[in-house]
Write a protein that holds these residues in place. Structure first.
Motif, PDB file in Angstrom:
ATOM      1  N   TYR A 100       0.856  -1.195   0.000  1.00 33.16           N
ATOM      2  CA  TYR A 100       0.000   0.000   0.000  1.00 33.16           C
ATOM      3  C   TYR A 100       0.889   1.241   0.000  1.00 33.16           C
ATOM      4  O   TYR A 100       1.896   1.300   0.724  1.00 33.16           O
ATOM      5  CB  TYR A 100      -0.847   0.072   1.268  1.00 33.16           C
ATOM      6  N   PHE A 101       0.451   2.275  -0.753  1.00 28.10           N
ATOM      7  CA  PHE A 101       1.152   3.556  -0.740  1.00 28.10           C
ATOM      8  C   PHE A 101       0.128   4.685  -0.653  1.00 28.10           C
ATOM      9  O   PHE A 101      -1.020   4.540  -1.070  1.00 28.10           O
ATOM     10  CB  PHE A 101       2.009   3.729  -1.992  1.00 28.10           C
ATOM     11  N   VAL A 102       0.579   5.823  -0.101  1.00 22.72           N
ATOM     12  CA  VAL A 102      -0.281   6.997   0.078  1.00 22.72           C
ATOM     13  C   VAL A 102       0.410   8.203  -0.553  1.00 22.72           C
ATOM     14  O   VAL A 102       1.618   8.394  -0.399  1.00 22.72           O
ATOM     15  CB  VAL A 102      -0.556   7.255   1.580  1.00 22.72           C
ATOM     16  N   TRP A 103      -0.368   9.029  -1.255  1.00 25.80           N
ATOM     17  CA  TRP A 103       0.165  10.163  -2.009  1.00 25.80           C
ATOM     18  C   TRP A 103       0.368  11.394  -1.127  1.00 25.80           C
ATOM     19  O   TRP A 103      -0.562  11.839  -0.442  1.00 25.80           O
ATOM     20  CB  TRP A 103      -0.780  10.503  -3.153  1.00 25.80           C
ATOM     21  N   ILE A 104       1.585  11.942  -1.158  1.00 26.49           N
ATOM     22  CA  ILE A 104       1.908  13.204  -0.493  1.00 26.49           C
ATOM     23  C   ILE A 104       2.105  14.244  -1.589  1.00 26.49           C
ATOM     24  O   ILE A 104       3.134  14.244  -2.277  1.00 26.49           O
ATOM     25  CB  ILE A 104       3.185  13.084   0.370  1.00 26.49           C
ATOM     26  N   PRO A 105       1.123  15.137  -1.819  1.00 30.30           N
ATOM     27  CA  PRO A 105       1.231  16.103  -2.914  1.00 30.30           C
ATOM     28  C   PRO A 105       2.316  17.152  -2.639  1.00 30.30           C
ATOM     29  O   PRO A 105       2.608  17.485  -1.482  1.00 30.30           O
ATOM     30  CB  PRO A 105      -0.156  16.773  -2.942  1.00 30.30           C
ATOM     31  N   LYS A 106       2.899  17.685  -3.685  1.00 33.20           N
ATOM     32  CA  LYS A 106       3.910  18.731  -3.548  1.00 33.20           C
ATOM     33  C   LYS A 106       3.289  19.976  -2.928  1.00 33.20           C
ATOM     34  O   LYS A 106       2.189  20.393  -3.309  1.00 33.20           O
ATOM     35  CB  LYS A 106       4.490  19.068  -4.919  1.00 33.20           C
ATOM     36  N   PHE A 107       4.011  20.590  -1.984  1.00 32.81           N
ATOM     37  CA  PHE A 107       3.478  21.784  -1.329  1.00 32.81           C
ATOM     38  C   PHE A 107       4.596  22.725  -0.902  1.00 32.81           C
ATOM     39  O   PHE A 107       5.771  22.354  -0.859  1.00 32.81           O
ATOM     40  CB  PHE A 107       2.618  21.400  -0.120  1.00 32.81           C
ATOM     41  N   LYS A 108       4.205  23.939  -0.630  1.00 30.05           N
ATOM     42  CA  LYS A 108       5.080  24.896   0.050  1.00 30.05           C
ATOM     43  C   LYS A 108       4.496  25.116   1.437  1.00 30.05           C
ATOM     44  O   LYS A 108       3.298  24.892   1.661  1.00 30.05           O
ATOM     45  CB  LYS A 108       5.173  26.206  -0.718  1.00 30.05           C
ATOM     46  N   TYR A 109       5.336  25.527   2.384  1.00 30.83           N
ATOM     47  CA  TYR A 109       4.824  25.776   3.725  1.00 30.83           C
ATOM     48  C   TYR A 109       5.383  27.085   4.270  1.00 30.83           C
ATOM     49  O   TYR A 109       6.444  27.554   3.834  1.00 30.83           O
ATOM     50  CB  TYR A 109       5.124  24.605   4.657  1.00 30.83           C
ATOM     51  N   LYS A 110       4.631  27.678   5.192  1.00 30.34           N
ATOM     52  CA  LYS A 110       5.065  28.931   5.801  1.00 30.34           C
ATOM     53  C   LYS A 110       6.016  28.602   6.945  1.00 30.34           C
ATOM     54  O   LYS A 110       5.663  27.884   7.884  1.00 30.34           O
ATOM     55  CB  LYS A 110       3.869  29.730   6.316  1.00 30.34           C
ATOM     56  N   LEU A 111       7.219  29.130   6.855  1.00 28.62           N
ATOM     57  CA  LEU A 111       8.222  28.861   7.878  1.00 28.62           C
ATOM     58  C   LEU A 111       7.755  29.400   9.230  1.00 28.62           C
ATOM     59  O   LEU A 111       7.350  30.551   9.350  1.00 28.62           O
ATOM     60  CB  LEU A 111       9.548  29.502   7.480  1.00 28.62           C
ATOM     61  N   PHE A 112       7.810  28.536  10.227  1.00 24.57           N
ATOM     62  CA  PHE A 112       7.318  28.876  11.561  1.00 24.57           C
ATOM     63  C   PHE A 112       8.426  28.910  12.598  1.00 24.57           C
ATOM     64  O   PHE A 112       8.242  29.405  13.712  1.00 24.57           O
ATOM     65  CB  PHE A 112       6.243  27.868  11.993  1.00 24.57           C
ATOM     66  N   ASP A 113       9.603  28.380  12.264  1.00 27.57           N
ATOM     67  CA  ASP A 113      10.740  28.342  13.184  1.00 27.57           C
ATOM     68  C   ASP A 113      11.972  28.029  12.338  1.00 27.57           C
ATOM     69  O   ASP A 113      11.946  27.094  11.535  1.00 27.57           O
ATOM     70  CB  ASP A 113      10.525  27.274  14.254  1.00 27.57           C
TER      71      ASP A 113
END
Length: 567
Positions: free
Chosen positions: A234-247
């Motif tokens: 089994y595999f699960v999809w992690i879509p490409k993303f950007k994130y807001k730096l918090f630390d």
């Protein structure tokens, strides 16, 4: 309150005649055009299926209430060309908006082939508030003209793959042996129809896919329930993303010797995107070397580095720890060898342990070369847990797998299986569609180490050079508490500040913890250059944010997980 009523018409013509015929409620196309069949086949209001909006297949009638500035109404509609003899030319007549309403319609107007379907999106947005109720009516027309074909269309209508608007083009990539599936609450696995909704990240329902055993008991088609015995992984999809730096993770010292009062954190802000962030004052370029920050700063957005090295739209991550095929006991899953044929990634199997990190690496690398399988990297682990701790995942503390026999997918009681009410709390989504065993279970080796040291891993320096893109490198001066040597996005240094204390009920001396859920928090160090994640089943420090180190040798408490970088 603002009420918008609309009628959408489909006007049908035929290019071989000099006049265009329009179909209204009771208009019939001449008998020689009986095969020419174009109609509205599905409608979704704000993401919810509602085919009652379709009237006689040629009209869509809806009402939208927009009450405050910024309110949006979305109508997704599917057009089907069921003709066998004719393609379709398309023209759109989209109404202008006004000072109150912005109207946009996204629909591909290129030639639509026979026996195919196509999806459009009509969007209304309130631009200006009103002091009293107003009502606007408008009509949008889709004109479709028949184009003669020389080849008869297929018997089966080809429909476009389902796309979730939230993902902004980062939808799952399927290839080769990956079969898209949906999971029922009881764990039943069904071959998904990819033209229909089979995932919904807005609702924390992540996309799942399976790989079948080499000789399944039957041939499966869309809609079939797949026998668990025919599933290998089994595999699960992690879509490409950007994130807001918090630390920024620039920590080098212990902040205190007792547990902080509150270790609840987040959620982490992310946005799915295919675009790379640029070097501007509002965004940030991902640093390529551990410890560096480039132009990054708290509050800026950064493309997560897990997706950059492979140039992919996302990653398929093993839903469970890698198990040993055929193992019938805890000890029979302890095997120090390289054997892709022994891989099984399923619930309720024995986690494969007692393997050197190099054997874990080569087993994963050679599992499915056509799918670019590999041992999960530290940054890929980071991407997975950041998604989990966003509004698209559980956004809380994932319960640990407490199975003392290292059974995959087990719950915090060490007995309940992954699909149970307690079991799903050990998932990154809090439901059955997420990823398991990332807290508890076995410690997990990741492809990340202190540069210049290989410990007892079984690797040579030349091998590391050959496969360099499959590793995360921490600088040679990284040490236990040099959290400033983190790689932004790897979920290590960013989880600070750090404290040293003894966990409640722990039989061990005080250890270093980060600020997120009392998680263990040390980096690779001299003699122990390899990073491990998640902590094992009996650790009071186990969490998806836990990280510590190992020498890379075979241990009965260390396992692994794999990823697929499918393009």
């Amino acid at each position: 309150m603002l009420i918008v009523a609309a009628i959408m018409l489909m006007a049908i013509g035929f290019a071989a005649v000099s006049t265009v015929l329009y179909i209204n409620g009771n208009t019939k196309v001449a008998s020689h055009l009986d095969d020419f069949d174009v109609y509205f086949s599905e409608t979704y209001e704000n993401g919810v299926l509602n085919n009652d909006l379709i009237k006689d297949k040629k009209h869509i009638v809806f009402e939208a209430e927009l009450s405050k500035v910024g309110d949006v109404y979305k109508l997704e509609y599917e057009v089907t060309n069921a003709s066998k003899n004719y393609d379709v030319d398309i023209t759109l007549n989209v109404p202008n908006g006004n000072e109150y309403i912005k109207v946009t319609n996204d629909f591909d107007t290129s030639v639509m082939e026979a026996r195919s379907a196509r999806v459009g999106m009509l969007t209304l947005e309130l631009l200006k508030g009103v002091t009293e109720e107003k009502s606007f009516e408008f009509e949008m027309t889709i004109v479709v003209n028949g184009v003669e074909r020389t080849v008869l269309g297929a018997d089966r209508i080809s429909k476009p793959d389902y796309k979730e608007n939230t993902l902004q083009g980062t939808d799952p990539v399927l290839k080769e042996e990956l079969i898209p599936v949906t999971l029922a609450e009881d764990g039943e696995v069904t071959y998904a129809d990819t033209s229909k909704e089979w995932y919904n990240y807005e609702n924390k329902e992540w996309a799942n896919a399976v790989i079948l055993v080499s000789s399944p008991s039957q041939t499966y088609e869309v809609g079939d329930v797949i026998n668990e015995s025919d599933i290998e992984s089994y595999f699960v999809w992690i879509p490409k993303f950007k994130y807001k730096l918090f630390d920024m993770g620039n920590y080098t010292n212990i902040a205190g010797s007792s547990k902080p009062a509150d270790t609840t954190k987040g959620p982490i802000e992310i946005e799915f995107t295919l675009e790379e962030t640029e070097d501007t004052d509002t965004s940030c370029v991902s640093p390529k070397t551990a410890g560096q920050s480039g132009n990054c700063a708290v509050g800026k957005w950064m493309t997560h580095p897990a997706f950059q090295n492979f140039g992919v739209n996302g990653l398929w991550v093993g839903k469970f720890e890698t198990g040993y095929k055929g193992a019938t006991s805890t000890s029979s899953a302890e095997n120090n060898l390289r054997s892709p044929a022994s891989v099984v990634i399923k619930p309720n199997v024995y986690s494969w342990r007692y393997n050197t990190v190099s054997n874990c690496f080569y087993t994963a690398y050679n599992y499915k070369r056509e799918l670019d399988s590999h041992l999960i990297k530290s940054t890929e682990w980071g991407a997975t847990v950041y998604l989990s701790h966003s509004k698209y995942g559980l956004s809380g503390n994932v319960a640990g797998n407490k199975s003392s026999s290292y059974r995959t997918g087990y719950a915090s009681d060490g007995k309940s299986t992954y699909e149970t009410e307690l079991g799903v709390k050990s998932s990154t989504t809090g439901n059955i569609t997420g990823i398991y065993d990332m807290a508890g279970g076995a410690n997990e080796y990741v492809a990340a180490f202190k540069e210049g040291e290989l410990g007892s891993s079984g690797f040579t320096s030349s091998e590391i050079t050959t496969y360099s893109k499959y590793f995360d490198f921490y600088p040679s001066d990284v040490a236990k508490r040099t959290w400033n040597k983190r790689i932004l996005g790897d979920a290590t240094g960013e989880m600070g500040p750090f404290y040293r204390y003894k966990g409640a009920g722990s039989p061990y001396d005080a250890v270093d913890h980060n600020s997120w859920y009392q998680s263990a928090g040390t980096l690779p160090l001299a003699g122990w250059p390899w990073l491990i994640r998640g902590a094992e089943y009996d650790s009071v420090d186990a969490s998806i944010f836990s990280h510590s180190s190992s020498n890379g040798n075979s241990f009965a408490y260390n396992g692994s997980r794999m990823s697929l970088a499918v393009k």
